[in-house]
Design an enzyme around this catalytic site. Structure first.
Site, PDB file in Angstrom:
ATOM      1  CD  GLU A 139      -2.263   1.197   2.912  1.00 11.56           C
ATOM      2  OE1 GLU A 139      -2.174   2.178   3.667  1.00 11.56           O
ATOM      3  OE2 GLU A 139      -2.850   0.149   3.227  1.00 11.56           O
TER       4      GLU A 139
ATOM      5  CG  HIS B  65     -12.516  -8.212   3.874  1.00  9.24           C
ATOM      6  ND1 HIS B  65     -11.248  -8.732   3.831  1.00  9.24           N
ATOM      7  CD2 HIS B  65     -12.480  -7.216   4.786  1.00  9.24           C
ATOM      8  CE1 HIS B  65     -10.470  -8.055   4.660  1.00  9.24           C
ATOM      9  NE2 HIS B  65     -11.194  -7.134   5.249  1.00  9.24           N
TER      10      HIS B  65
END
Length: 780
Positions: A628, A717
């Site tokens: 990220e 998720h």
């Protein structure tokens, strides 16, 4: 004095008063009303009408608040029930085939099915929005994709704002960025390039623009942040063609093409020449280079420039005089200069004034969304009327900056001396991996395809209630710890019953994987109300790195040791790595990130050493943010990866050869950093792989990754419970890339957001899948 003189001179020649604007605003509401309404809808406690009413109320409140603060032009379309890229997928009609029936039957339920999946249908893949901790839903496109315009939401939100008397500017993800973010749909050949669909999607954008113009839009903002990355000549040509065609439309609003997060580089002359009425550029951090680049292309004569001079991603007060100097220079480079934050304020908390527990000295250094809005308004006023018109604001700002620069809270000589004394040997294991692996096999005695989880178990309402009761004084520390002990006992007992091989204590005492440690490290500041959206209804409170970092006492040893006392199976010690501690915090802007990372790494090294000293044989140091935080420009990446991987090794390399070091990463494009993953020198890495169909396993194999890996076989998720057969199929796919003796079996990520029923079912299926495939490999 020179700055003030330059501002006053250039301001006198300004053709019009500068306007203040922002590109987007936090969605959640002061009390996270949106999260509660959406999750209530999922659970059947809130109907669709009530959910839409809450969302409309939040949009109206945001618009009024921005206007009252002095924002001249408010954004619309930046608000989302889940994700703005998913909203764009709906807008252009690119619904995946497997979701079309659900969307047609109930658009709202189908929208959330694309985001979260159902028991029958998998969701869209999720990954990070550039180098932020915001996650978007990846569009799935193919040669057969047919686009169609569905602008009802964008038009309705514009009309809402106009009905309130606001000057509003719709914000859309631009067509080039949308296609560059997309991936080939399942079943489409891997070589398919979604950008080849540009000529097919542009007429849809043209129709949406016409609809917005008819609804009253004077300007529309098209966000193209993908153009701040390294782009090929073909991609730059596509951007030129896109804005040539959109600019040539006769039935459209004025177009403002926006970029942020870095400099535009080669894309700047392309957009500067495009027949659009304005550009929005970032002038903070590395994007400050846009100033010289803009001058080099001859500026934007006759065009509107929206200058992002207030950092929209960090929480420190802006240097207003420096920003005014930049704005003064820009006046000579564009036909009109307006003022904005560098990007959407989605990435910062809502209001610093809500933090009643923060030291007042530190509070004056902080600027959240509402404070950044005020900074933008001050700068627009100063640019239009001269520095004297905002003399009071500039004086207060100078005092805040000086207070922070000279505060003893920001510097610890002992920490700095220890960091300066680090040698290269401190960041290397004492034995090569082959010798370590043999020692670890002898100590741990794990089966083929060992099973484990990533760390956290469900954070139940009872656990959250216990923390709230402790904060409110309804229970004392002894009562709270009794509840934590009971939860650890339940988690360990369940894992033994399920047949997992390497256990965890479940992290019931932890509110967040970064905040928990930040609250126990000197130099960090935790907030009470500083919520920021990570994805969907998942909000986090990033702590603030305010000073030099040290560890005053052990942070995890007690509960890890207690869990180990309950079982003969190894229990992992669980820590968050130094890069992730930075990436998911608001970092210092007064020293290099590498220096801060080294300080955090040394604090974590002390914790690793203490865990090993009490007998912990497996220690996991999570680094989900390593990818990220990768710089958007390739030229900046080697330097970042050098200090980032060194920081991880510095945290972990003080242990014996037979202590097994794990790490974990999730929801990112790992192919860009496979060499860096190798350079971490962790013994085992677990990675998200279920949504991306084991792509990372293939990337590791292509790199000849030499150590052990656990590509996830359960997408945590999504509420879906994978069947044993589905998990086994993913595991077999992993085996085609990674040898069985080096393959682990685990979920994609931690389980804190899942409920116990689905967790039990999914882990039972995961263990069953591992046993099935073990038997296929070694029937005896």
């Amino acid at each position: 004095m020179q700055i003030a003189k330059e501002i006053s001179v250039t301001t006198r020649t300004a053709p019009a008063a500068a306007q203040a604007t922002v590109y987007g605003y936090p969605r959640q509401g002061q009390g996270r009303e949106l999260k509660k309404a959406v999750e209530g809808y999922w659970k059947g406690r809130v109907d669709a009408t009530a959910l839409r009413s809450v969302a409309a109320g939040l949009r109206a409140a945001n618009g009024r608040r921005l206007a009252e603060a002095g924002i001249d032009e408010v954004p619309t379309g930046d608000f989302s029930l889940y994700d703005h890229v998913l909203d764009t997928t709906v807008m252009v009609g690119a619904i995946p085939e497997r979701h079309r029936e659900a969307v047609a039957a109930d658009p709202l339920a189908g929208y959330f099915a694309m985001a979260r999946g159902t028991q029958e249908v998998a969701p869209l893949e999720m990954t990070k929005w550039f180098d932020t901790n915001y996650h978007y839903l990846v569009p799935e496109l193919g040669p057969g994709t047919v686009f169609s315009a569905h602008s009802a939401r964008q038009v309705a939100e514009l009309r809402e704002a106009l009905a309130l008397g606001l000057t509003a500017r719709p914000v859309l993800v631009g067509p080039v960025t949308y296609l560059l973010l997309a991936k080939p749909a399942p079943g489409v050949a891997a070589g398919f390039d979604p950008l080849t669909l540009l000529d097919r999607i542009l007429p849809v954008y043209a129709e949406v623009l016409a609809d917005l113009r008819a609804a009253g839009a004077e300007w529309v903002q098209l966000d193209e942040p993908a153009l701040v990355q390294d782009r090929t000549p073909a991609e730059l040509n596509a951007a030129a063609r896109a804005y040539r065609d959109l600019g040539a439309l006769t039935d459209r609003p004025k177009l403002l093409v926006a970029s942020y997060f870095d400099r535009l580089g080669d894309a700047l002359p392309v957009l500067a020449k495009a027949p659009v009425e304005g550009l929005a550029l970032d002038f903070t951090g590395p994007a400050a280079a846009n100033l010289d680049d803009l001058a080099a292309v001859g500026g934007l004569p006759g065009k509107r420039l929206v200058a992002g001079v207030v950092d929209g991603r960090n929480v420190w007060v802006a240097d207003l005089e420096k920003a005014l100097a930049t704005l003064g220079t820009l006046l000579g480079l564009a036909g009109r200069v307006d003022v904005a934050a560098s990007c959407s304020l989605l990435h910062v908390p809502l209001d610093a004034s809500a933090e009643k527990d923060v030291d007042p000295q530190i509070l004056r250094w902080l600027s959240f969304a509402r404070q950044k809005t005020a900074e933008v308004v001050t700068l627009a006023k100063g640019l239009s009327a001269g520095a004297a018109a905002v003399a009071g604001e500039l004086s207060a700002n100078r005092a805040a900056l000086a207070s922070r620069a000279h505060s003893p809270l920001t510097r610890n000589p002992d920490v700095r001396a220890r960091a300066a004394a680090v040698t290269p040997a401190d960041a290397r294991r004492s034995e090569a991996y082959a010798e370590r692996a043999a020692a670890q096999r002898a100590r741990l005695r794990l089966p083929l395809l060992p099973t484990t989880t990533i760390g956290s178990f469900p954070q139940t309402a009872e656990l959250r209630g216990a923390r709230a009761d402790l904060r409110a004084g309804r229970i004392d520390a002894d009562g709270y710890e009794e509840r934590i002990r009971a939860e650890i006992e339940e988690v360990v007992a369940y894992q033994e019953e399920a047949g997992l091989d390497v256990l965890v204590h479940g992290e019931p005492e932890r509110n967040d994987m970064v905040q928990y440690f930040a609250e126990r490290l000197d130099g960090y500041l935790a907030t009470r109300h500083g919520w920021v959206q990570s994805y969907g209804t998942r909000y986090v409170r990033p702590p603030i790195l305010a000073g030099d970092i040290s560890r005053p006492a052990p942070m995890t040893v007690r509960w890890t040791s207690y869990a180990q006392s309950l079982t003969d199976r190894p229990v992992k010690g669980m820590l968050t790595g130094p890069v992730t501690m930075l990436a998911w915090s608001f970092v210092r802007d007064d020293q290099p990130l590498a220096d801060t990372a080294r300080q955090v790494a040394l604090a974590l090294r002390d914790e690793v050493t203490d865990l090993e000293a009490v007998g912990t044989s497996v220690i996991q140091v999570d680094e989900p943010a390593l990818r990220e935080t990768l710089p958007l420009r390739a030229a900046d990446r080697p330097g970042y990866l050098a200090w980032a991987t060194e920081a991880f090794r510095l945290s972990t390399c003080g242990v014996r050869p037979d202590t097994q070091i794990h790490t974990h990463m999730c929801y990112a494009e790992f192919g860009d950093i496979v060499q860096a993953i190798d350079d971490l020198d962790a013994d085992v890495i677990s990675l998200e792989a279920a949504r991306s169909h084991m792509q990372v396993a293939r990337e590791l194999a292509a790199h000849d990754y030499p150590r052990e890996a656990g590509p996830g076989v359960w997408d945590i998720h999504s509420p879906r419970v994978p069947s044993p057969e589905e998990a086994a199929a993913l595991l077999r796919a992993g085996l085609r890339a990674i040898p069985a003796e080096r393959l682990w079996v685990n979920p994609d990520c931690g389980l804190k957001t899942r409920g116990w029923p689905e967790t039990r079912a999914s882990l039972d299926h995961l263990v069953a899948a591992a046993r099935t495939v073990r038997a296929e490999l070694s029937p005896s």
